[in-house]
Write an enzyme that holds these catalytic residues in place. Structure first.
Site, short mmCIF file in Angstrom:
data_model
loop_
_atom_site.label_atom_id
_atom_site.label_comp_id
_atom_site.label_asym_id
_atom_site.label_seq_id
_atom_site.Cartn_x
_atom_site.Cartn_y
_atom_site.Cartn_z
N PHE A 114 0.83 -1.20 0.00
CA PHE A 114 0.00 0.00 0.00
C PHE A 114 0.87 1.26 0.00
O PHE A 114 1.79 1.39 0.80
CB PHE A 114 -0.91 0.00 1.23
CG PHE A 114 -1.79 1.22 1.35
CD1 PHE A 114 -2.79 1.46 0.42
CD2 PHE A 114 -1.59 2.12 2.38
CE1 PHE A 114 -3.57 2.60 0.51
CE2 PHE A 114 -2.38 3.25 2.49
CZ PHE A 114 -3.38 3.50 1.54
N GLN A 115 0.58 2.14 -0.93
CA GLN A 115 1.29 3.40 -1.11
C GLN A 115 2.80 3.21 -1.33
O GLN A 115 3.61 4.03 -0.91
CB GLN A 115 1.03 4.37 0.06
CG GLN A 115 -0.41 4.88 0.09
CD GLN A 115 -0.60 6.06 1.02
OE1 GLN A 115 0.11 6.23 2.00
NE2 GLN A 115 -1.60 6.90 0.72
#
Length: 574
Positions: A114-115
């Site tokens: 994530f990210q």
């Protein structure tokens, strides 16, 4: 502090304090959050921006206005990629900034966590150097080296990407006493023999011209430039990035060369037999058609970056070194050296200046002349202010008509041509120079890209002043469509006179705001803006849609084909 056990996050903030950082521009997020916690107790001023792009441009504005390294900070993924545009901008314009980003934990790198974004490889072509720090104990060294690299040699951006586990880990804090970078040894002192040869070439020339670029601004060499020009009587052209290094009122100043340069500056380069190019890179916006640029001239090219010498135009005499050092050596040599006074050459250029002054046609639609507005701002605000621009027509008019007298007082996006630069860069400049007036000249297109930083200024007591040249269009693109695309205005009309309402928008963000529609209102609005210093001020000037930036060299054309009006060129007769 030395040897104290710290988390990586604590070590990061301690390192920034050791590096002398006064202010950080940024936004927290998951992967950089550990480092925002010790920031809470730091004496470093923290400015929470509304967009990471704003943080990057603010760091640039701070750096240019102060001569120090600007710092921005963001989280991983989109936080980091939102910094890419200002990093590119800083790279193209040689601005020293350090961008700090959080990264996913080391075991997660490469898993599309994530990210997660590989910001190190994304920014490799547009940074002087970048770091991926995965060990807590390496954070102080990375920060020390980053600041050294950003601020020495040719200045530029450095990125430090720090994994979350490195921020959360613990290690003794060790601030390096020295920097050991065997592969990084920028040359700042020019070779004495080369400078002597340059002096001999100058003395033997009949039509020399100083072609001065942003490297002179970055090295703080304005005083040495003025001394050399005055002792020799050699005329001076200053590129867009160097408008503030030589007084625009000086008799030796020819103004800006290039696509929207003065006839005198363009003519000087085209007719010269010797270009003394210092801190400039022969950019296409200056040279026009490269094969036809300065066809009679030999070239002395002095630059701190050896990669720039000969990149676009072969140099008859290359000099690698800092602009201030080169000019200092030339001044020393010419104090005892005989040389011509070059009066016939100056007389010819003075004739061009007198015959082709900068000017404009008054609008016929009842709206304001943007050139008149910008010129009046310069007259009322004065030469001691810091001026900042966006990109487009208003940028060129600002370069042409504002007073340019002092170094560190002209902030604009040159190499990248970044729309949206003005508001956040002005914010950074004001933070760095709180006792100066910072006045931005922006376009209605640029303003709509980064105006959210007006909110940041309101909340942090940063009293920038922004003049919007509101002409309802993407002006420079429209100008090209008028001249080269048969007046087919595809996707350049921005808005009606009412949508958006810039006054209401600015007031909603906490600024004072005024709209000016008549010429007799201009002075009063500028005076009101100058009297407000507790919050930002936005002035919307309703300007003519079809005003043009002239002179103009059509893209790809020779500088000899410069236009003073559509289809009309100057008389180069000598």
């Amino acid at each position: 502090m030395e040897g104290q056990i710290m988390t990586g996050a604590q070590a990061l903030i301690a390192s920034l304090e050791q590096a002398g950082v006064e202010v950080l521009f940024g936004i927290p997020g998951g992967q950089i959050l550990p480092s925002f916690d010790p920031m809470y107790d730091s004496k470093i001023r923290q400015i929470l921006v509304r967009h990471e792009q704003g943080a990057g441009h603010a760091a640039e504005g701070y750096a240019v206005a102060t001569g120090k390294v600007g710092v921005c900070i963001a989280t991983s993924g989109p936080g980091a990629t939102n910094l890419v545009t200002p990093i590119l901008n800083a790279y193209m314009d040689s601005v020293p900034i350090v961008a700090i980003t959080g990264q996913v934990a080391t075991p997660s790198i490469g898993t599309d966590a994530f990210q997660e974004a590989d910001i190190r490889n994304i920014t490799t072509p547009i940074t002087k150097h970048n770091f991926l720090v995965t060990r807590t104990e390496d954070i102080p060294r990375a920060i020390k080296e980053a600041f050294h690299i950003a601020s020495t040699g040719r200045p530029g951006p450095v990125l430090v990407d720090i994994t979350k586990d490195a921020q959360n880990g613990s290690a003794p804090f060790v601030w390096p006493k020295t920097v050991n970078l065997p592969g990084y040894k920028p040359t700042t002192r020019p070779h004495v023999r080369q400078v002597q040869q340059a002096a001999e070439m100058i003395a033997a020339s009949t039509r020399p011209v100083l072609y001065v670029g942003g490297g002179v601004a970055r090295s703080g060499a304005g005083e040495q430039l003025a001394k050399f020009a005055h002792m020799t009587g050699i005329p001076v052209t200053t590129t867009l990035m160097a408008r503030d290094v030589f007084s625009s009122d000086d008799p030796l100043s020819l103004g800006m060369p290039g696509m929207h340069g003065t006839i005198a500056a363009v003519g000087a380069l085209q007719k010269s037999d010797l270009l003394i190019a210092i801190g400039t890179r022969f950019d296409d916006r200056v040279t026009g058609k490269l094969s036809a640029f300065a066809p009679l001239a030999k070239v002395i090219h002095a630059d701190i970056d050896p990669a720039e010498i000969g990149k676009n135009r072969a140099a008859d005499l290359p000099i690698v070194g800092d602009a201030k050092a080169v000019l200092t050596e030339l001044v020393s040599l010419f104090e005892t050296m005989e040389h011509p006074d070059w009066k016939p050459w100056r007389d010819y250029l003075d004739t061009l200046k007198a015959r082709y002054p900068l000017g404009w046609d008054e609008p016929t639609d009842g709206k304001l002349s943007p050139q008149a507005v910008i010129k009046r701002i310069g007259e009322l605000v004065g030469p001691d202010a810091i001026y900042v621009t966006g990109v487009g027509q208003h940028q060129m008019w600002a370069a042409q008509f504002l007073p340019h007298e002092h170094p560190h007082a002209w902030l604009t996006s040159g190499g990248a041509g970044t729309m949206g630069y003005c508001v956040p860069a002005a914010m950074g400049a004001q933070v760095g120079q709180p006792n100066k007036v910072v006045f931005g000249i922006d376009g209605d297109g640029c303003f709509q890209m980064t105006n959210q930083e007006i909110t940041t200024c309101s909340l942090n007591g940063i009293p920038i002043k922004i003049a919007i040249i509101s002409n309802n269009t993407l002006g420079m693109v429209r100008q090209w469509q008028t001249l080269f695309y048969g007046q087919r205005y595809s996707n350049t009309d921005l808005h009606t006179d009412d949508i958006p309402d810039f006054v209401k928008m600015s007031e909603a963000m906490g600024a004072a705001a005024f709209r000016v529609t008549k010429a007799d209102e201009i002075d009063d609005a500028i005076t009101k803006a100058m009297a407000i210093n507790d919050r930002p001020v936005v002035l919307e000037f309703k300007c003519a849609t079809d005003a043009m930036v002239l002179p103009m060299v059509p893209a790809g054309a020779s500088n000899d084909e410069i236009l003073i009006a559509p289809g009309v060129g100057p008389d180069w007769q000598e």
